[in-house]
Design a protein around this motif. Structure first.
Motif, short mmCIF file in Angstrom:
data_model
loop_
_atom_site.label_atom_id
_atom_site.label_comp_id
_atom_site.label_asym_id
_atom_site.label_seq_id
_atom_site.Cartn_x
_atom_site.Cartn_y
_atom_site.Cartn_z
N GLY A 24 5.13 2.09 -8.25
CA GLY A 24 4.63 1.84 -9.60
C GLY A 24 5.73 1.88 -10.64
O GLY A 24 5.72 1.08 -11.59
N ILE A 25 6.66 2.82 -10.53
CA ILE A 25 7.82 2.83 -11.42
C ILE A 25 8.86 1.84 -10.92
O ILE A 25 9.45 1.08 -11.70
CB ILE A 25 8.46 4.25 -11.46
N ASP A 80 13.09 0.62 -0.26
CA ASP A 80 11.82 1.34 -0.16
C ASP A 80 11.44 1.38 1.31
O ASP A 80 12.00 0.64 2.14
CB ASP A 80 10.71 0.63 -1.00
N PRO A 111 13.12 6.87 -8.00
CA PRO A 111 11.72 7.11 -8.32
C PRO A 111 10.85 7.16 -7.04
O PRO A 111 9.67 6.87 -7.10
CB PRO A 111 11.36 5.90 -9.19
N VAL A 148 5.49 10.65 -4.10
CA VAL A 148 4.09 10.49 -4.52
C VAL A 148 3.89 10.94 -5.96
O VAL A 148 4.56 11.86 -6.43
CB VAL A 148 3.13 11.27 -3.59
N ILE A 206 14.27 10.89 -10.69
CA ILE A 206 12.99 10.78 -11.41
C ILE A 206 11.88 11.50 -10.65
O ILE A 206 10.94 12.02 -11.25
CB ILE A 206 12.64 9.28 -11.58
N ASN A 240 9.20 13.74 -8.98
CA ASN A 240 8.70 15.06 -9.37
C ASN A 240 8.50 15.99 -8.19
O ASN A 240 8.32 15.51 -7.08
CB ASN A 240 7.35 14.88 -10.09
N1 LIG Z 1 10.73 12.13 -14.32
C1 LIG Z 1 9.70 11.60 -14.93
O1 LIG Z 1 9.60 11.62 -16.16
C2 LIG Z 1 8.61 10.92 -14.14
C3 LIG Z 1 7.70 10.07 -14.80
C4 LIG Z 1 6.73 9.43 -14.04
C5 LIG Z 1 6.65 9.63 -12.68
N2 LIG Z 1 7.54 10.46 -12.07
C6 LIG Z 1 7.52 10.67 -10.62
O2 LIG Z 1 8.08 9.53 -9.97
C7 LIG Z 1 7.59 9.45 -8.62
C8 LIG Z 1 7.14 8.03 -8.30
O3 LIG Z 1 6.03 7.68 -9.10
P1 LIG Z 1 5.32 6.24 -8.90
O4 LIG Z 1 4.23 6.18 -9.86
O5 LIG Z 1 6.34 5.15 -8.87
O6 LIG Z 1 4.73 6.42 -7.42
P2 LIG Z 1 4.32 5.26 -6.38
O7 LIG Z 1 3.55 5.90 -5.29
O8 LIG Z 1 3.71 4.11 -7.10
O9 LIG Z 1 5.72 4.76 -5.83
C9 LIG Z 1 6.56 5.57 -5.08
C10 LIG Z 1 7.32 4.70 -4.13
O10 LIG Z 1 8.18 5.57 -3.36
C11 LIG Z 1 8.22 5.02 -2.06
N3 LIG Z 1 8.67 6.02 -1.10
C12 LIG Z 1 7.96 7.00 -0.51
N4 LIG Z 1 8.75 7.66 0.36
C13 LIG Z 1 9.97 7.09 0.29
C14 LIG Z 1 11.19 7.31 0.96
N5 LIG Z 1 11.34 8.27 1.87
N6 LIG Z 1 12.24 6.52 0.63
C15 LIG Z 1 12.10 5.54 -0.29
N7 LIG Z 1 10.98 5.27 -0.92
C16 LIG Z 1 9.92 6.05 -0.64
C17 LIG Z 1 6.80 4.54 -1.79
O11 LIG Z 1 6.77 3.63 -0.72
C18 LIG Z 1 6.46 3.93 -3.13
O12 LIG Z 1 6.79 2.55 -3.16
C19 LIG Z 1 6.49 10.50 -8.54
O13 LIG Z 1 6.98 11.66 -7.91
C20 LIG Z 1 6.15 10.78 -9.99
O14 LIG Z 1 5.58 12.06 -10.17
C21 LIG Z 1 8.51 11.10 -12.79
#
Ligand SMILES: NC(=O)c1ccc[n+]([C@@H]2O[C@H](COP(=O)([O-])OP(=O)(O)OC[C@H]3O[C@@H](n4cnc5c(N)ncnc54)[C@H](O)[C@@H]3O)[C@@H](O)[C@H]2O)c1
Ligand SMILES: O=C(O)C[C@H](O)C(=O)O
Length: 352
Positions: A51-52, A73, A115, A118, A156, A158
């Motif tokens: 999503g990010i 990914d 990013p 989960v 990024i 969490n």
């Molecule tokens: N720091 C911040 O301000 C902030 C803001 C928003 C979200 N986040 C965090 O960012 C993370 C991602 O959020 P999202 O909405 O994109 O989630 P998402 O589920 O939409 O996307 C995460 C992606 O990571 C991939 N992934 C999973 N395991 C992996 C691995 N071992 N290697 C590479 N890729 C892998 C998944 O296949 C997926 O495409 C979450 O942990 C969320 O809490 C942080």
């Protein structure tokens, strides 16, 4: 060069995993182009299909400082890569799918943005993501230590308050740790703070600068409203409203998305704003200053978010908090208590 050879090289470049060609042959023409007319930096996004990751990949492809963009990914990387690669901007895009291709994604990178992991659902805290995301961050950072130990890392995933200490411990174990190069991304807190404060003041958010310090979860997010630029004053009610809204900004989005994830679009915007600042620092621009969660001696905690000056080697200067009012001093004590526990949890995950 024969036309069919040129076409084979372009195809091999985009999908190296499908290529029968030798690596040197695959990379040469397009890498040369990337390094030629428009010199730029090599950036990898880990979790690029998420999503990010997807809007982040799109915005990074639009950044003129980027010459090579690697999209990694564990799912859907080829599709996102094919899509982004059709944009007529300078950066050359290459996709990498799954763990066996992690080294290819990371080798030679100047900046790695992570990013991967989960996101929250309603009712969860960021810490509830620890059990899954800690292991993901460890694996990815082991790859960075091996393949691009000098890259700047923008983390990024969490809970940032714990994943940054995890990354630091992985790099220490590998003997590659440089505290200046590891930055937890708290830019979204600043972006939100600028937006919400501008709403209250009736200003354009682009004119507003709110330092947000501490960490990236609940009470650890500490906006310093006494240091807002342009200088201004708030009523007690405004301070309480703004502090709570900034601290709960992530939860506001999680609840509104009702199970479909957390902030992705505003986060991609914030991530690119921060990555661009890191790249300008790497280029040698003067006066590049942003908030980030970094190794720090500003408090007694080993990591803390404050303003940092970004330069050729990362966070070259970590700024002090500046004068705090009574409300902020109390907030700081709450922030430090929770933050200390989250940091320790991350360190113990690797040291156990
Ligand atoms: N720091 C911040 O301000 C902030 C803001 C928003 C979200 N986040 C965090 O960012 C993370 C991602 O959020 P999202 O909405 O994109 O989630 P998402 O589920 O939409 O996307 C995460 C992606 O990571 C991939 N992934 C999973 N395991 C992996 C691995 N071992 N290697 C590479 N890729 C892998 C998944 O296949 C997926 O495409 C979450 O942990 C969320 O809490 C942080
Ligand atoms: O709130 C979340 O879980 C995602 C992110 O940390 C945010 O602040 O939006």
């Amino acid at each position: 060069m024969e036309a069919n050879q040129r076409i084979a090289r372009i195809s091999a470049h985009l999908h190296p995993q499908n290529s029968q060609m030798e690596e040197s042959c695959v990379l040469k023409p397009l890498e040369c182009r990337a390094k030629g007319g428009a010199p730029g930096f090599k950036v990898a996004i880990l979790g690029a299909a998420g999503g990010i990751g997807q809007p982040l990949a799109m915005l990074m492809k639009m950044n003129p400082l980027v010459s090579v963009l690697h999209l990694y990914d564990v799912v859907n990387a080829p599709g996102v890569t094919a899509d982004i690669s059709h944009m007529d901007t300078g950066a050359v895009v290459r996709g990498f799918l799954g763990q066996p291709q992690l080294e290819g994604a990371l080798t030679g990178m100047d900046l790695v943005v992570i990013p991967a992991g989960v996101p929250r659902k309603p009712g969860m805290t960021r810490d509830d993501l620890f059990n899954i995301n800690a292991g993901i961050v460890r694996t990815l950072c082991e790859g960075i230590a091996k393949c691009c130990p000098n890259a700047i890392v923008n983390l990024i995933s969490n809970p940032v308050n714990s994943t940054v200490p995890i990354a630091a411990e992985v790099f220490k174990k590998a003997g590659t740790y440089d505290p200046k190069r590891l930055l937890g991304v708290t830019m979204l807190d600043v972006v939100r703070a600028n937006t919400f404060v501008a709403e209250v003041l009736g200003l354009d958010p682009r004119e507003v600068d709110v330092p947000v310090v501490g960490g990236h979860a609940g009470v650890t997010i500490l906006p310093l409203l006494s240091q807002v630029k342009p200088p201004c004053s708030f009523t007690k009610e405004e301070v309480e409203y703004l502090t709570k809204r900034i601290q709960d900004g992530g939860t506001e989005v999680v609840q509104a998305k009702a199970g479909a994830g957390s902030a992705t679009l505003s986060m991609a915007y914030a991530a690119v704003k921060f990555a661009d600042a890191c790249l300008r620092g790497l280029r040698g621009d003067a006066g590049v200053i942003e908030c980030a969660f970094v190794a720090s001696e500003v408090t007694e905690l080993p990591f803390f978010a404050t303003k940092v000056r970004l330069g050729r080697s990362g966070a070259e200067e970590v700024y002090q908090l500046g004068p705090l009012n009574e409300y902020e001093r109390i907030g700081l004590e709450h922030a430090k208590k929770e933050l200390g526990e989250s940091i320790q949890k991350g360190i113990s995950f690797i040291k156990k």
